[in-house]
Scaffold this active site. Structure first.
Site, PDB file in Angstrom:
ATOM      1  N   HIS A  52       0.812  -1.232   0.000  1.00 22.88           N
ATOM      2  CA  HIS A  52       0.000   0.000   0.000  1.00 22.88           C
ATOM      3  C   HIS A  52       0.844   1.282   0.000  1.00 22.88           C
ATOM      4  CE1 HIS A  52      -3.177  -2.823   0.988  1.00 22.88           C
ATOM      5  NE2 HIS A  52      -2.512  -3.199   2.065  1.00 22.88           N
ATOM      6  N   SER A  75       1.683  -0.218  -5.327  1.00 23.06           N
ATOM      7  CA  SER A  75       0.731  -0.513  -4.270  1.00 23.06           C
ATOM      8  C   SER A  75       0.254  -1.950  -4.427  1.00 23.06           C
ATOM      9  CB  SER A  75      -0.449   0.448  -4.366  1.00 23.06           C
ATOM     10  OG  SER A  75      -0.913   0.750  -3.077  1.00 23.06           O
ATOM     11  N   SER A  80      -5.601   1.695  -2.504  1.00 27.38           N
ATOM     12  CA  SER A  80      -4.934   2.054  -1.249  1.00 27.38           C
ATOM     13  C   SER A  80      -3.874   3.147  -1.362  1.00 27.38           C
ATOM     14  CB  SER A  80      -4.318   0.799  -0.619  1.00 27.38           C
ATOM     15  OG  SER A  80      -3.311   0.280  -1.454  1.00 27.38           O
ATOM     16  N   ASP A 130       3.203  -7.632   0.058  1.00 23.40           N
ATOM     17  CA  ASP A 130       2.061  -7.561   0.972  1.00 23.40           C
ATOM     18  C   ASP A 130       0.881  -8.239   0.289  1.00 23.40           C
ATOM     19  OD1 ASP A 130      -0.099  -6.932   2.567  1.00 23.40           O
ATOM     20  OD2 ASP A 130       0.424  -4.823   2.805  1.00 23.40           O
ATOM     21  N   GLU A 196       4.345  -9.189   4.332  1.00 21.18           N
ATOM     22  CA  GLU A 196       3.715  -8.357   5.354  1.00 21.18           C
ATOM     23  C   GLU A 196       2.476  -8.964   6.011  1.00 21.18           C
ATOM     24  OE1 GLU A 196       4.595  -5.405   6.516  1.00 21.18           O
ATOM     25  OE2 GLU A 196       2.774  -4.447   7.222  1.00 21.18           O
ATOM     26  N   ASN A 221       4.555 -10.955   9.066  1.00 24.49           N
ATOM     27  CA  ASN A 221       3.245 -10.887   9.725  1.00 24.49           C
ATOM     28  C   ASN A 221       3.273 -11.479  11.127  1.00 24.49           C
ATOM     29  OD1 ASN A 221       0.223 -10.442   9.584  1.00 24.49           O
ATOM     30  ND2 ASN A 221       0.321 -12.628  10.062  1.00 24.49           N
ATOM     31  N   LYS A 226       4.133  -7.268  14.944  1.00 22.82           N
ATOM     32  CA  LYS A 226       3.336  -6.971  13.743  1.00 22.82           C
ATOM     33  C   LYS A 226       1.895  -7.415  13.981  1.00 22.82           C
ATOM     34  CE  LYS A 226       1.576  -6.913   9.521  1.00 22.82           C
ATOM     35  NZ  LYS A 226       0.203  -7.320   9.225  1.00 22.82           N
ATOM     36  N   ASP A 230      -0.416  -4.279  14.603  1.00 25.41           N
ATOM     37  CA  ASP A 230      -0.994  -3.720  13.366  1.00 25.41           C
ATOM     38  C   ASP A 230      -2.371  -4.354  13.100  1.00 25.41           C
ATOM     39  OD1 ASP A 230      -1.598  -4.152  10.547  1.00 25.41           O
ATOM     40  OD2 ASP A 230       0.438  -3.666   9.972  1.00 25.41           O
ATOM     41  N   ASN A 231      -2.415  -5.695  13.088  1.00 23.47           N
ATOM     42  CA  ASN A 231      -3.676  -6.362  12.747  1.00 23.47           C
ATOM     43  C   ASN A 231      -4.762  -6.031  13.777  1.00 23.47           C
ATOM     44  OD1 ASN A 231      -1.514  -7.526  11.379  1.00 23.47           O
ATOM     45  ND2 ASN A 231      -2.475  -9.514  11.190  1.00 23.47           N
ATOM     46  N   CYS A 235      -6.384  -2.102  12.999  1.00 22.00           N
ATOM     47  CA  CYS A 235      -7.772  -2.231  12.522  1.00 22.00           C
ATOM     48  C   CYS A 235      -8.745  -1.622  13.522  1.00 22.00           C
ATOM     49  CB  CYS A 235      -8.109  -3.691  12.242  1.00 22.00           C
ATOM     50  SG  CYS A 235      -7.201  -4.333  10.810  1.00 22.00           S
ATOM     51  N   HIS A 341      -7.567  -9.225   3.290  1.00 20.44           N
ATOM     52  CA  HIS A 341      -6.684  -8.755   2.217  1.00 20.44           C
ATOM     53  C   HIS A 341      -7.331  -8.746   0.833  1.00 20.44           C
ATOM     54  CE1 HIS A 341      -2.835  -7.484   0.695  1.00 20.44           C
ATOM     55  NE2 HIS A 341      -3.081  -8.247  -0.354  1.00 20.44           N
ATOM     56  N   HIS A 394      -3.868   2.214   8.525  1.00 22.79           N
ATOM     57  CA  HIS A 394      -3.487   2.338   9.938  1.00 22.79           C
ATOM     58  C   HIS A 394      -2.644   3.584  10.171  1.00 22.79           C
ATOM     59  CE1 HIS A 394      -5.023  -1.588  10.019  1.00 22.79           C
ATOM     60  NE2 HIS A 394      -3.939  -2.294  10.148  1.00 22.79           N
ATOM     61  N   SER A 402       5.308  -2.488  12.445  1.00 27.67           N
ATOM     62  CA  SER A 402       5.323  -3.431  11.312  1.00 27.67           C
ATOM     63  C   SER A 402       6.532  -3.190  10.417  1.00 27.67           C
ATOM     64  CB  SER A 402       4.067  -3.246  10.460  1.00 27.67           C
ATOM     65  OG  SER A 402       2.929  -3.395  11.249  1.00 27.67           O
ATOM     66  N   GLN A 406       9.909  -5.039   8.931  1.00 31.27           N
ATOM     67  CA  GLN A 406      10.253  -5.190   7.502  1.00 31.27           C
ATOM     68  C   GLN A 406      11.724  -4.862   7.262  1.00 31.27           C
ATOM     69  OE1 GLN A 406       9.059  -6.431   4.857  1.00 31.27           O
ATOM     70  NE2 GLN A 406       6.836  -6.532   5.083  1.00 31.27           N
TER      71      GLN A 406
HETATM   72  P1  NAI Z   1      -6.330 -14.722  11.486  1.00 22.16           P
HETATM   73  O1  NAI Z   1      -6.003 -16.026  10.886  1.00 22.16           O
HETATM   74  O2  NAI Z   1      -5.716 -14.307  12.781  1.00 22.16           O
HETATM   75  O3  NAI Z   1      -7.908 -14.548  11.653  1.00 22.16           O
HETATM   76  C1  NAI Z   1      -8.850 -14.937  10.712  1.00 22.16           C
HETATM   77  C2  NAI Z   1      -9.996 -15.608  11.479  1.00 22.16           C
HETATM   78  O4  NAI Z   1     -11.059 -15.875  10.573  1.00 22.16           O
HETATM   79  C3  NAI Z   1      -9.579 -16.939  12.106  1.00 22.16           C
HETATM   80  O5  NAI Z   1      -9.835 -16.931  13.493  1.00 22.16           O
HETATM   81  C4  NAI Z   1     -10.426 -17.969  11.374  1.00 22.16           C
HETATM   82  O6  NAI Z   1     -10.791 -19.051  12.201  1.00 22.16           O
HETATM   83  C5  NAI Z   1     -11.622 -17.130  10.945  1.00 22.16           C
HETATM   84  N1  NAI Z   1     -12.358 -17.675   9.791  1.00 22.16           N
HETATM   85  C6  NAI Z   1     -11.881 -18.345   8.707  1.00 22.16           C
HETATM   86  N2  NAI Z   1     -12.893 -18.693   7.896  1.00 22.16           N
HETATM   87  C7  NAI Z   1     -14.029 -18.237   8.464  1.00 22.16           C
HETATM   88  C8  NAI Z   1     -15.398 -18.296   8.102  1.00 22.16           C
HETATM   89  N3  NAI Z   1     -15.800 -18.928   7.007  1.00 22.16           N
HETATM   90  N4  NAI Z   1     -16.293 -17.685   8.911  1.00 22.16           N
HETATM   91  C9  NAI Z   1     -15.910 -17.074  10.057  1.00 22.16           C
HETATM   92  N5  NAI Z   1     -14.619 -17.009  10.464  1.00 22.16           N
HETATM   93  C10 NAI Z   1     -13.692 -17.570   9.664  1.00 22.16           C
HETATM   94  O7  NAI Z   1      -5.959 -13.626  10.357  1.00 22.16           O
HETATM   95  P2  NAI Z   1      -5.826 -12.049  10.580  1.00 22.16           P
HETATM   96  O8  NAI Z   1      -4.418 -11.716  10.879  1.00 22.16           O
HETATM   97  O9  NAI Z   1      -6.904 -11.608  11.477  1.00 22.16           O
HETATM   98  O10 NAI Z   1      -6.081 -11.535   9.090  1.00 22.16           O
HETATM   99  C11 NAI Z   1      -7.345 -11.607   8.458  1.00 22.16           C
HETATM  100  C12 NAI Z   1      -7.248 -10.961   7.077  1.00 22.16           C
HETATM  101  O11 NAI Z   1      -6.972  -9.569   7.216  1.00 22.16           O
HETATM  102  C13 NAI Z   1      -6.121 -11.496   6.197  1.00 22.16           C
HETATM  103  O12 NAI Z   1      -6.545 -11.501   4.856  1.00 22.16           O
HETATM  104  C14 NAI Z   1      -5.016 -10.489   6.388  1.00 22.16           C
HETATM  105  O13 NAI Z   1      -4.091 -10.513   5.329  1.00 22.16           O
HETATM  106  C15 NAI Z   1      -5.813  -9.212   6.460  1.00 22.16           C
HETATM  107  N6  NAI Z   1      -5.205  -8.065   7.117  1.00 22.16           N
HETATM  108  C16 NAI Z   1      -5.736  -6.846   6.789  1.00 22.16           C
HETATM  109  C17 NAI Z   1      -5.261  -5.700   7.374  1.00 22.16           C
HETATM  110  C18 NAI Z   1      -5.830  -4.390   6.978  1.00 22.16           C
HETATM  111  O14 NAI Z   1      -5.253  -3.364   7.323  1.00 22.16           O
HETATM  112  N7  NAI Z   1      -6.938  -4.332   6.286  1.00 22.16           N
HETATM  113  C19 NAI Z   1      -4.186  -5.729   8.382  1.00 22.16           C
HETATM  114  C20 NAI Z   1      -3.734  -7.066   8.699  1.00 22.16           C
HETATM  115  C21 NAI Z   1      -4.232  -8.185   8.085  1.00 22.16           C
END
Ligand code: NAI
Length: 476
Positions: A52, A75, A80, A130, A196, A221, A226, A230-231, A235, A341, A394, A402, A406
């Protein structure tokens, strides 16, 4: 640099002012400049990145450059980029940027290819990714070049219905027709990638398990400083920020459903509760579901509550979470967004192609899809990550954690992959000592005073006075 492509260079001055403000909020990156800058560890190296293109990323880019790298960037999402950040980095002239807010998909993959293509070299020495799109392009490119060398054929982009993959195939087709070994050379030149996000790490692990990974990868990650910051806290800040900027809706009193109670979901759920919403959680993992219950959230299935919820946020990293069938049953003007993501958490294609559906564009990245029965759903950022599409992602301070990881990951790749060949084509974590260092760098600006362990106490709990303070399996 000369070949940068950004929206408006006139925004550079504004971008520079915000970069200067961000530097103050990014103590980890500034400490890295101070510690490693004088020895110029990255001198002569090309470090390319797909992440991003925000103000915070600008501070990361300029940190890598301050350590001697020649940097090319794009990006990792079409919405983003902060155009003033991209302009300021491009104008400074030391790094090259291909990014603007609101790229089309073909433009997005064009930018990714331009970023990966280093004039006068086979490709970059080290990569920052990322979500894994840049890594995917190199791997797919090499695979198609090998196929082309064998049977002279390339897949027809029209053969896939997936709009994203169509663009990947088109970019690679054009590239391979012009240079048959470009991606093979690029893969050989790249000594490692630092990834990331959760979704990108998931992709890397799959490639490593199949023996397909072409270079070592550092999983940034899963540094504690991180994903547990960050997560979660990133968020917690940027989800409500984006919903408010996009819709101005009153969150207090509303029913908000968060799909997924992992790191991101936890931050989202607490934010929505903090804003006064009644929060519902969906989970597939009983441990996370139990955690949600213990925090007082109600754990449900979407089907049970779909007609009652006002704001839906998908945070799973999985796909097909909010389906067309769900959206058909939602109440009028329910808000639907995704903070995971990729946009495939929401069935956008099914929604867009539903017979009789009408789209009212309210403003950029805010669309109301009206069903033939008259009820509408408000979809934010076309189902792409809402916090970067409808707000500015963020804040700097958490991104400093984070991005300091990196920088440390890139230094690790330098030592263990570029200078020496210590790593296999697998996915690695940074040592815990470095995680603790990243945290330490961020404590003084929050006015925290850390208690010093006595030698006697250290012996009693079986750690060293200077750390690491926890075993690797500790979960925080
Ligand atoms: P995580 O693995 O810690 O959490 C995901 C959760 O979703 C898990 O607890 C899992 O059991 C649950 N899950 C999976 N399938 C499901 C379903 N069908 N119904 C309900 N729950 C379900 O992963 P994290 O770190 O929370 O990341 C989640 C997403 O967010 C990823 O795609 C990651 O890359 C992205 N992300 C986005 C950020 C942003 O700024 N927008 C920042 C960091 C991560």
């Amino acid at each position: 640099m000369a070949d940068s492509k950004v929206k408006d260079m006139g925004l550079a001055e504004f971008g520079r002012k915000e970069l200067t403000l961000a530097e103050h909020e990014m103590p980890g990156l500034m400490a890295a400049r101070k510690e490693f800058g004088p020895s110029q560890p990255f001198k002569g190296l090309n470090i390319n990145g797909s992440l991003h293109m925000t103000i915070q990323t600008g501070v990361l880019i300029e940190t890598l450059a301050a350590l001697g790298a020649k940097v090319r960037w794009c990006s990792c999402n079409i919405f983003s980029t902060q155009d003033h950040a991209a302009a300021a980095i491009a104008k400074a002239g030391t790094s090259t940027v291909f990014a603007w807010k609101g790229e089309t998909l073909p433009e997005y993959w064009w930018c990714t290819e331009q970023m990966m293509t280093v004039p006068g070299a086979d490709g970059c020495d080290q990569l920052v990714d990322d979500g894994g799109d840049a890594t995917l392009l190199v791997h797919k490119g090499k695979e198609l070049e090998e196929k082309f060398a064998k049977d002279g054929s390339l897949p027809d982009p029209a053969s896939t219905t997936n709009a994203e993959f169509k663009c990947v195939l088109q970019v690679l087709r054009d590239s391979i027709q012009a240079d048959k070994t470009k991606y093979t050379r690029m893969a050989a030149k790249c000594k490692g990638v630092s990834e990331e996000t959760t979704t990108g790490v998931h992709r890397l692990r799959e490639m490593a398990a199949k023996g397909e990974l072409l270079f070592p990868a550092i999983n940034v990650n899963d540094c504690v400083t991180k994903s547990k910051f960050d997560n979660v806290y990133g968020c917690r800040h940027s989800l409500p920020d984006s919903i408010m900027r996009a819709t101005d809706v009153m969150i207090g009193g509303k029913r908000a459903l968060v799909a997924g109670y992992g790191d991101v979901g936890k931050g989202c759920a607490f934010a929505m509760r903090g804003a006064g919403a009644r929060v519902l959680i969906t989970e597939i993992d009983p441990i996370c579901a139990l955690q949600a219950c213990m925090e007082g959230f109600q754990v449900v299935t979407i089907e049970e509550v779909v007609g009652e919820v006002d704001i839906f946020t998908s945070a799973t990293g999985n796909f097909k979470i909010i389906t067309l069938e769900h959206m058909k049953k939602m109440k009028n003007n329910a808000i639907v967004c995704n903070i995971g993501h990729f946009d495939n958490e929401i069935a956008m294609e099914d929604l867009e192609n539903f017979p009789g559906i009408k789209v009212e564009n309210i403003k950029p990245q805010v669309d109301r899809f009206v069903f033939p029965d008259g009820h509408g759903v408000i979809v934010l950022a076309s189902g792409r990550l809402v916090n970067l599409g409808c707000a500015t992602g963020h804040p700097s301070f958490v991104m400093s954690c984070s991005f300091t990881n990196q920088v440390l990951a890139q230094l690790d790749i330098l030592e263990n992959c570029t200078k020496a060949k210590k790593y296999k084509n697998d996915v690695y974590l940074l040592p815990k000592k470095l995680d603790e260092k990243v945290a330490s760098l961020h404590l003084p600006s929050l006015g925290a005073s850390l208690t010093k362990l006595s030698k006697e106490q250290a012996e009693y709990i079986g750690v060293k006075v200077e750390g690491p303070f926890k075993m690797d399996h500790y979960r925080y």
